[in-house]
Design a protein around this motif. Structure first.
Motif, PDB file in Angstrom:
ATOM      1  N   THR C  79      50.194  31.189   8.783  1.00 62.11           N
ATOM      2  CA  THR C  79      50.105  29.878   8.126  1.00 62.11           C
ATOM      3  C   THR C  79      48.991  29.023   8.730  1.00 62.11           C
ATOM      4  O   THR C  79      48.309  28.280   8.019  1.00 62.11           O
ATOM      5  CB  THR C  79      51.462  29.144   8.189  1.00 62.11           C
ATOM      6  N   GLU C  80      48.785  29.134  10.043  1.00 65.12           N
ATOM      7  CA  GLU C  80      47.671  28.404  10.662  1.00 65.12           C
ATOM      8  C   GLU C  80      46.327  28.960  10.168  1.00 65.12           C
ATOM      9  O   GLU C  80      45.386  28.196   9.943  1.00 65.12           O
ATOM     10  CB  GLU C  80      47.784  28.466  12.187  1.00 65.12           C
ATOM     11  N   LEU C  81      46.246  30.283   9.978  1.00 66.30           N
ATOM     12  CA  LEU C  81      45.029  30.846   9.362  1.00 66.30           C
ATOM     13  C   LEU C  81      44.845  30.294   7.949  1.00 66.30           C
ATOM     14  O   LEU C  81      43.732  29.989   7.539  1.00 66.30           O
ATOM     15  CB  LEU C  81      45.112  32.375   9.307  1.00 66.30           C
ATOM     16  N   GLY C  82      45.951  30.185   7.201  1.00 62.06           N
ATOM     17  CA  GLY C  82      45.879  29.614   5.861  1.00 62.06           C
ATOM     18  C   GLY C  82      45.312  28.204   5.888  1.00 62.06           C
ATOM     19  O   GLY C  82      44.520  27.814   5.020  1.00 62.06           O
ATOM     20  N   SER C  83      45.714  27.439   6.886  1.00 65.38           N
ATOM     21  CA  SER C  83      45.221  26.069   7.030  1.00 65.38           C
ATOM     22  C   SER C  83      43.709  26.064   7.285  1.00 65.38           C
ATOM     23  O   SER C  83      42.967  25.289   6.661  1.00 65.38           O
ATOM     24  CB  SER C  83      45.968  25.406   8.187  1.00 65.38           C
ATOM     25  N   LEU C  84      43.227  26.937   8.153  1.00 63.73           N
ATOM     26  CA  LEU C  84      41.786  27.003   8.457  1.00 63.73           C
ATOM     27  C   LEU C  84      40.983  27.485   7.262  1.00 63.73           C
ATOM     28  O   LEU C  84      39.909  26.968   6.957  1.00 63.73           O
ATOM     29  CB  LEU C  84      41.540  27.934   9.649  1.00 63.73           C
ATOM     30  N   ILE C  85      41.507  28.517   6.575  1.00 62.23           N
ATOM     31  CA  ILE C  85      40.794  29.110   5.446  1.00 62.23           C
ATOM     32  C   ILE C  85      40.578  28.100   4.315  1.00 62.23           C
ATOM     33  O   ILE C  85      39.567  28.142   3.619  1.00 62.23           O
ATOM     34  CB  ILE C  85      41.591  30.326   4.903  1.00 62.23           C
ATOM     35  N   SER C  86      41.547  27.183   4.150  1.00 61.11           N
ATOM     36  CA  SER C  86      41.494  26.243   3.021  1.00 61.11           C
ATOM     37  C   SER C  86      40.954  24.878   3.423  1.00 61.11           C
ATOM     38  O   SER C  86      41.042  23.923   2.648  1.00 61.11           O
ATOM     39  CB  SER C  86      42.891  26.093   2.414  1.00 61.11           C
ATOM     40  N   LEU C  87      40.402  24.782   4.624  1.00 54.34           N
ATOM     41  CA  LEU C  87      39.906  23.500   5.124  1.00 54.34           C
ATOM     42  C   LEU C  87      38.695  23.039   4.312  1.00 54.34           C
ATOM     43  O   LEU C  87      37.698  23.748   4.214  1.00 54.34           O
ATOM     44  CB  LEU C  87      39.511  23.668   6.600  1.00 54.34           C
ATOM     45  N   GLY C  88      38.768  21.846   3.730  1.00 52.33           N
ATOM     46  CA  GLY C  88      37.635  21.278   3.018  1.00 52.33           C
ATOM     47  C   GLY C  88      36.599  20.760   3.999  1.00 52.33           C
ATOM     48  O   GLY C  88      36.876  20.610   5.188  1.00 52.33           O
ATOM     49  N   PRO C  89      35.371  20.453   3.512  1.00 53.70           N
ATOM     50  CA  PRO C  89      34.287  20.061   4.419  1.00 53.70           C
ATOM     51  C   PRO C  89      34.591  18.803   5.238  1.00 53.70           C
ATOM     52  O   PRO C  89      34.055  18.637   6.330  1.00 53.70           O
ATOM     53  CB  PRO C  89      33.086  19.827   3.493  1.00 53.70           C
ATOM     54  N   ASN C  90      35.455  17.922   4.724  1.00 50.17           N
ATOM     55  CA  ASN C  90      35.774  16.702   5.478  1.00 50.17           C
ATOM     56  C   ASN C  90      37.195  16.704   6.021  1.00 50.17           C
ATOM     57  O   ASN C  90      37.675  15.691   6.525  1.00 50.17           O
ATOM     58  CB  ASN C  90      35.581  15.468   4.579  1.00 50.17           C
ATOM     59  N   ASP C  91      37.887  17.821   5.900  1.00 47.53           N
ATOM     60  CA  ASP C  91      39.275  17.914   6.368  1.00 47.53           C
ATOM     61  C   ASP C  91      39.318  18.208   7.863  1.00 47.53           C
ATOM     62  O   ASP C  91      38.368  18.724   8.445  1.00 47.53           O
ATOM     63  CB  ASP C  91      40.014  19.058   5.659  1.00 47.53           C
ATOM     64  N   SER C  92      40.452  17.882   8.449  1.00 48.37           N
ATOM     65  CA  SER C  92      40.709  18.286   9.829  1.00 48.37           C
ATOM     66  C   SER C  92      42.156  18.768   9.928  1.00 48.37           C
ATOM     67  O   SER C  92      42.963  18.519   9.035  1.00 48.37           O
ATOM     68  CB  SER C  92      40.470  17.129  10.790  1.00 48.37           C
ATOM     69  N   CYS C  93      42.466  19.497  10.983  1.00 48.56           N
ATOM     70  CA  CYS C  93      43.842  19.946  11.177  1.00 48.56           C
ATOM     71  C   CYS C  93      44.110  20.087  12.665  1.00 48.56           C
ATOM     72  O   CYS C  93      43.172  20.101  13.476  1.00 48.56           O
ATOM     73  CB  CYS C  93      44.103  21.260  10.444  1.00 48.56           C
ATOM     74  N   GLU C  94      45.385  20.126  13.031  1.00 52.64           N
ATOM     75  CA  GLU C  94      45.740  20.250  14.445  1.00 52.64           C
ATOM     76  C   GLU C  94      47.010  21.069  14.575  1.00 52.64           C
ATOM     77  O   GLU C  94      47.948  20.904  13.780  1.00 52.64           O
ATOM     78  CB  GLU C  94      45.928  18.855  15.075  1.00 52.64           C
ATOM     79  N   PHE C  95      47.024  21.976  15.544  1.00 49.73           N
ATOM     80  CA  PHE C  95      48.186  22.835  15.774  1.00 49.73           C
ATOM     81  C   PHE C  95      48.690  22.613  17.204  1.00 49.73           C
ATOM     82  O   PHE C  95      47.891  22.482  18.134  1.00 49.73           O
ATOM     83  CB  PHE C  95      47.812  24.313  15.606  1.00 49.73           C
ATOM     84  N   PHE C  96      50.028  22.615  17.367  1.00 53.06           N
ATOM     85  CA  PHE C  96      50.640  22.425  18.686  1.00 53.06           C
ATOM     86  C   PHE C  96      51.455  23.661  19.067  1.00 53.06           C
ATOM     87  O   PHE C  96      52.296  24.109  18.274  1.00 53.06           O
ATOM     88  CB  PHE C  96      51.551  21.191  18.676  1.00 53.06           C
ATOM     89  N   HIS C  97      51.192  24.212  20.237  1.00 51.97           N
ATOM     90  CA  HIS C  97      51.944  25.389  20.696  1.00 51.97           C
ATOM     91  C   HIS C  97      52.565  25.122  22.069  1.00 51.97           C
ATOM     92  O   HIS C  97      51.974  24.436  22.893  1.00 51.97           O
ATOM     93  CB  HIS C  97      51.008  26.597  20.825  1.00 51.97           C
ATOM     94  N   ASP C  98      53.743  25.705  22.244  1.00 53.77           N
ATOM     95  CA  ASP C  98      54.382  25.713  23.565  1.00 53.77           C
ATOM     96  C   ASP C  98      54.661  27.169  23.908  1.00 53.77           C
ATOM     97  O   ASP C  98      55.537  27.798  23.314  1.00 53.77           O
ATOM     98  CB  ASP C  98      55.698  24.918  23.519  1.00 53.77           C
ATOM     99  N   PRO C  99      53.892  27.742  24.865  1.00 53.03           N
ATOM    100  CA  PRO C  99      54.036  29.183  25.137  1.00 53.03           C
ATOM    101  C   PRO C  99      55.439  29.562  25.593  1.00 53.03           C
ATOM    102  O   PRO C  99      55.809  30.727  25.506  1.00 53.03           O
ATOM    103  CB  PRO C  99      53.004  29.455  26.242  1.00 53.03           C
TER     104      PRO C  99
END
Lengths: 180, 180, 180, 180
Positions: C79-99
């Motif tokens: 799903t995070e790959l999906g977010s990156l793949i569909s990122l528009g030129p002015n879009d941003s996104c952020e992911f939070f992980h806890d190992p």
């Protein structure tokens, strides 16, 4: 659920699979045709004849009845597939083929395929015209294709394109070890 | 790290893999179903039944608990996948299925799947309605899908489409040498 | 040109291949990690652990010198790959992980990856922050990615997505003959 | 129709396949070059040299006659392919190569490839310039590429990109069973 058939890449028999749409005046089926290779003196292979996307148009002869005997073929080249794949919603394109090109029968049969947007933007019209000067015939097949059907064509044609160019064979060759 | 399993294209056992999203009122899982082939008298094979993308909806019955026994299926055809793949950010679509179509039970169960954009443009709502006139039931499953989840669906559906059409088998057939 | 290595799909050894970019303050390398399968009692297999896209960030410690020992990992889900793949030129996104999520160490290390457009529209900034409450450390890696480099990521991530979901294995299973 | 040649992924001989366009002043052919792998002490393999898309430009020397002996090469890296794949209709890009970079002959030959939109928006101009300071030569090849031809390039380059990165080999490795 049934007997296994040959594994991917190991068929000794042919596999037939097409995508077909059946509309009021005619039907249209599409299926990919693989390239042919010739062997070089070195033992290597090169593409001898590029593959294509084969279109079959055949006419309706009654309610949901179509006459396969009256079908007409149109083979799309890689560049013609490129034209279809990149077609914008309001774009149109047209291709002209002469099945006897470069032979003594050149010009006797002329085929043209046009792709034009539907007025309401809901898809495209595919029109095939076949003029045969020998038989004094002029056939015309009209198949409206919805946006969803065109999306199937665009996606499947994009998948097929590297295959009919032979590039899937080039990229699946054995990698070599640079140590030796 | 573990024992090797069969190589790609050589499985004698089934492989299960789905993409699932779990939301407040229901969960949705998706997995591809391959086409089936029949053998022709010539020894060749043709696609007998096109594959599909199988959707399973099942309801939430508590905090992060879902009841798989109450699941409902919806099988997407190639053209329905084409519709989803080409859906614009403000577009919607709806599909109607009758699991008993063309049988004496036609019309007893009606299923419809609608895909509509979320009000804030952040994704889509997938709504499955199943009306069973025999059992006098009317079930409804609502699953919001984010833009990122829909991008996974779009990319994975595009990958799957040529496979459920059988075109990956056609293009992986043995190339032939034109010299003979 | 060298010794052949194992054919596609028949490796008994691992293959390593990454895509790396080296910038002023840090380097970033990416490589796909395949899913893991478990065997069911039926003899069939199911995806036990979805694959991922593994990102490695490591800091510059001089002119064109980078310290691999100080690398930090970030594993992107489908799903995070999906977010990156569909990122528009002015879009941003952020992911939070806890190992250590769901273990007794939860919350001790927090990682976040943000992707934000460059001011001139020429690409994106990838920022990884790793806060370790045990070691009292706060590391930050900043890697600007050009439009061309992001196009490589988008194309290669789209290729990889069905593989890390296990769907390439599902679609490469043996087709069955419906005659029996 | 002819003798079968080796199955996909099992070639011991090379396969040649290119996509070519023939225009008024020059011709351009393109074909993918696979990456090379080296064996590690562990028995595993890593990409030793990334593959590329090899472009050949050669000049017209008469009506539909081209001189292959006068060809000039230009090898596109993964990131340069990313740049071409993501080129907007009004965008342009330019790449500079020195075939002797990092050797004592650096700077003697300079090659540049520019891609600029045609004035009427119907495609792109590909211009290769090769300046050889040793031979005191300055060659220039100009090939206009239609929108349809560029769509073939974009689609085929997107297919090839994961292959020249070696990622198709990584994702086709044997999956492992997590039970052991």
């Amino acid at each position: 659920a049934g007997q296994d058939i040959a594994t991917k890449g190991n068929y000794s028999n042919k596999i037939f699979a097409d995508f077909s749409v059946f509309k009021g005046k005619a039907a249209l089926s599409m299926s990919p045709v693989s390239p042919r290779f010739s062997k070089l003196n070195s033992g290597d292979f090169k593409v001898d004849k590029t593959g294509c996307m084969m279109l079959n148009f055949w006419p309706a002869v009654g309610q949901r009845k179509y006459d396969w005997q009256k079908r007409q073929l149109f083979a799309l080249s890689p560049t013609e597939l490129g034209s279809l794949i990149s077609l914008g919603p309001n774009d149109s394109c047209e291709f002209f083929h002469d099945p006897s090109m470069k032979s003594s029968n050149a010009g006797q049969v002329r085929k043209s395929l046009s792709v034009t947007p539907l007025a309401d933007g809901s898809g495209y019209f595919l029109n095939l015209t076949v003029v045969n000067n020998n038989l004094k015939t002029n056939e015309r097949f009209s198949v409206p294709v919805t946006k969803a059907e065109f999306a199937v064509m665009r996606t499947a044609f994009s998948f097929v394109l590297p295959h009919i160019m032979g590039w899937d064979r080039v990229t699946s060759q054995l990698p070599t070890n640079t140590d030796q």
